[in-house]
Structure formats: C-alpha cells, structure tokens
Design an enzyme around this catalytic site. Structure first.
Site, PDB file in Angstrom:
ATOM      1  N   THR A   1       0.818  -1.223   0.000  1.00  0.00           N
ATOM      2  CA  THR A   1       0.000   0.000   0.000  1.00  0.00           C
ATOM      3  C   THR A   1       0.844   1.261   0.000  1.00  0.00           C
ATOM      4  OG1 THR A   1      -1.835  -1.076   1.107  1.00  0.00           O
ATOM      5  CG2 THR A   1      -1.675   1.297   1.389  1.00  0.00           C
TER       6      THR A   1
ATOM      7  N   SER B   1       1.393  -7.367  -1.294  1.00  0.00           N
ATOM      8  CA  SER B   1       2.046  -8.478  -0.571  1.00  0.00           C
ATOM      9  C   SER B   1       1.187  -9.737  -0.550  1.00  0.00           C
ATOM     10  CB  SER B   1       2.451  -8.054   0.840  1.00  0.00           C
ATOM     11  OG  SER B   1       1.350  -7.994   1.702  1.00  0.00           O
TER      12      SER B   1
ATOM     13  N   ASP C   1      -0.024  -6.744   4.603  1.00  0.00           N
ATOM     14  CA  ASP C   1      -0.846  -7.949   4.785  1.00  0.00           C
ATOM     15  C   ASP C   1      -0.018  -9.192   5.104  1.00  0.00           C
ATOM     16  OD1 ASP C   1      -3.098  -6.456   4.373  1.00  0.00           O
ATOM     17  OD2 ASP C   1      -3.390  -7.064   2.292  1.00  0.00           O
TER      18      ASP C   1
HETATM   19  N1  ASP Z   1      -2.789  -5.252   0.337  1.00  0.00           N
HETATM   20  C1  ASP Z   1      -1.689  -4.422   0.801  1.00  0.00           C
HETATM   21  C2  ASP Z   1      -0.432  -5.270   0.808  1.00  0.00           C
HETATM   22  O1  ASP Z   1      -0.249  -6.063   1.679  1.00  0.00           O
HETATM   23  C3  ASP Z   1      -1.986  -3.895   2.153  1.00  0.00           C
HETATM   24  C4  ASP Z   1      -0.944  -2.977   2.746  1.00  0.00           C
HETATM   25  O2  ASP Z   1       0.185  -2.856   2.306  1.00  0.00           O
HETATM   26  O3  ASP Z   1      -1.279  -2.320   3.777  1.00  0.00           O
HETATM   27  O4  ASP Z   1       0.367  -5.159  -0.091  1.00  0.00           O
END
Ligand code: ASP
Length: 333
Positions: free
Chosen positions: A12, A54, A86
């Site tokens: 993110t 991730s 994540d």
């Molecule tokens: N879906 C994102 C990831 O894990 C969530 C984050 O980075 O907060 O890449």
C-alpha cells in the site's frame, strides 16, 4: 554517515489508484523523494526488487529478498525493506530464519495508506524505519510500524485499517520511537559478526484450522500432497476425541508416515500447553507431536518451511524446531 540499502517490494505504501483499485506503482526512488529528511540521517541507495501487493508474495520472494541482502551485505550498514502490510509478518519471520546472526539490522516497514495520500502513516513509518536502522541500538530482523519496533518472529497484523496495525505477540517490543527518537527496551544481544544465510525453504505444508465437527478424512486427503501439517487447535491445544476416536487416530496415522505435525493454537495470546487437558495430553504423549507453545503462526509456518528444507527426520525436526531463534519460542524446561 551510515550506508543503508532500501529494498522496495510494493505494498500500500507504494500504491496509486487505478480503475481496479489500489496497485503498487511508486518506485523506491519516488518513495524516498517523499521524505527528504532521510538524507540527513544516512546515505541511501535503493533497489526495486518487485512492486507487488504483498498478497501476491510467496516463499520465492522471501528468498529473493534474502539473496539481495546477501549480495549487498558487505556494502551497507543496514537494510530497510518497504513491504505490504498484509503478509509483512510472514516475510519478517521468514527472514529471521533465512538470515541468522550478523550485526546489521534488517528493518521492514509499510503503511496502511499510500505515501501519496494527504493523510498517511507512510511518511512516519518509513522515516522511523531509517531512524531505527541507523541507531546504535538496532539489531535483528524487525518490523517498525506506528512507533513500535517488533521482532520479526513476534509480529502479527492485528488491524486491517488502523495505523496501529501490528502487535508484538508474547514478547516485548524491542524499542519504541517517539518524537523521532529511538528508545531501546531490550538491549542488543551479543551477535555473531557474520550472518548465516540459509536460502532454501520447502513451502509444501498445510495449515489446518480445527472447527467444531471437523472430519478425520482430511488427513487422508492431505497426506499424498503435503510434507507437514500445522494444526491450529482451540485454546491451549488438543484434538477432538469423537466417540469413535477417528480424529486422534488420523493424527497418529499422519505421524506414522514420518511427516511432521505441529500443534498450535487459534488463540493469539499466551500460546498452547498440551499438558493441561486430556484432549491434548494424550496425542502429545502417544504420538510425540511437536507443540508450538507461544510462537506466532507466521513464525511456525516459516520455521517449518525452513526446517523442511533441510531434510531432517522427525526427531531432528523436533529438536531444531524447539531451538529458539531470535526469541521466537518460549517453552517450559
Ligand atoms: N494489500 C496491501 C499489501 O499487503 C496492504 C498494505 O500494504 O497495507 O500489499
């Protein structure tokens, strides 16, 4: 001035909006350019390893990160990894097994909001990660997030949206960061100067979560396909003794194949103790299954992959599993 390598992997923190939702697109250089103050802390080089959510990372990516650190180990004093939140706890735990010892800190961080957002935790987290990485009290593989410094073997994502997303499970945070200052809580242990890199994992394991009424035939279905089972039980641990005892027998049949079976708990805090109840005591005594005690699931999964990669027999696996690495397990003597 210390030299730090920023390894960017996505998450993110690096996202931009697209028609299909957030996608990591910002580069390591773009991340760094958002926090010019870092230049006064250290000399930074960057390496864009990949740019992924991730969710899309796998054990092969953990090995790629560890390999990149091995290749650049001599040139830098510490390493910062920007990463999605994540699965960050899995990567942090995996790196704790893949890279053991060594005096150079490896710090993972990420954010719940993109660094490009007006409201974001990304700037603080990335700056804090560098601040910790260059501090003299830094050690080990850690996650720096929301002012907490958490050992990689003890981290868990507890909140999906809030800035205080991570907790240190069953072990104190090793440092805190307040007002851009690092406060050490657990002093740096004596560390071997040279790290040991062991870059092979066998990811062929299955995490089986017990639910009330779960059927015993699951073991027979998993047996041909997997090399180990992590059984996530209830409370302090145990397996169901249905009237015909078929579940406990299926556990015994799995163990008889020579493949490891590790018992852990679905409860986040305080861990397992299979000696307490009959439902745990019997299978532990009878089949000698491995118990994860207070380890995080992320540490259990990655330690199991790491040990499976070493081709040990069941006894060898058990002995090595119980040897603490970076404070991953506390168990009674
Ligand atoms: N879906 C994102 C990831 O894990 C969530 C984050 O980075 O907060 O890449």
């Amino acid at each position: 001035m210390k030299r730090v390598l920023l390894l960017a992997t996505g998450g993110t923190i690096a996202t931009q909006k697209t028609a299909q939702g957030l996608v990591p697109q910002l580069t390591s250089q773009q991340l760094l350019s958002c926090i010019p103050e870092i230049e006064s802390l250290c000399h930074v080089d960057t390496l864009q390893l990949f740019n992924l959510d991730s969710t899309n990372l796998s054990p092969a990516h953990w090995i790629a990160i560890a390999q990149a650190i091995r290749e650049h180990y001599a040139q830098y004093d510490s390493f910062v990894i920007s990463h999605g939140t994540d699965t960050m706890a899995y990567t942090a735990a995996a790196l704790s097994y893949l890279i053991q010892g060594g005096t150079k800190p490896i710090v993972l961080t990420g954010a719940q909001q993109s660094i490009g957002n007006r409201e974001t935790d990304a700037r603080r987290n990335l700056y804090d990660a560098f601040l910790y990485a260059v501090s003299n009290c830094a050690w080990g593989v850690t996650i720096v997030f929301n002012g907490q410094v958490i050992l990689g073997t003890r981290a868990r994502k507890m909140r999906s949206k809030s800035y205080n997303a991570f907790a240190s499970i069953g072990y104190p945070e090793i440092a805190l960061i307040r007002d851009q200052k690092v406060f050490s809580i657990l002093p740096k242990p004596a560390l071997s100067p040279e790290p040991v890199f062991s870059l092979s994992l066998n990811p062929n394991l299955f995490v089986l979560k017990l639910i009330p009424g779960i059927r015993a035939d699951i073991f027979r279905l998993l047996q041909p396909a997997y090399d180990a089972i992590i059984l996530e039980g209830f409370g302090v641990g145990g397996v169901p003794y249905y009237a015909n005892q078929d579940f406990a027998q299926a556990v015994g049949q799995w163990v008889a194949t020579g493949k490891p079976l590790i018992m852990t708990t679905q409860v986040t805090y305080e861990g397992s103790d299979m000696s307490i109840y009959q439902v745990g005591h019997i299978i532990k005594e009878k089949y000698g299954i491995v118990e994860a005690y207070d380890m995080t699931l992320e540490a259990v999964v990655t330690k199991t992959m790491w040990l499976l990669g070493q081709g040990l027999d069941q006894n060898g696996f058990r002995d090595r599993f119980y040897q603490p690495i970076q404070h991953d397990i506390l168990r009674p003597e």
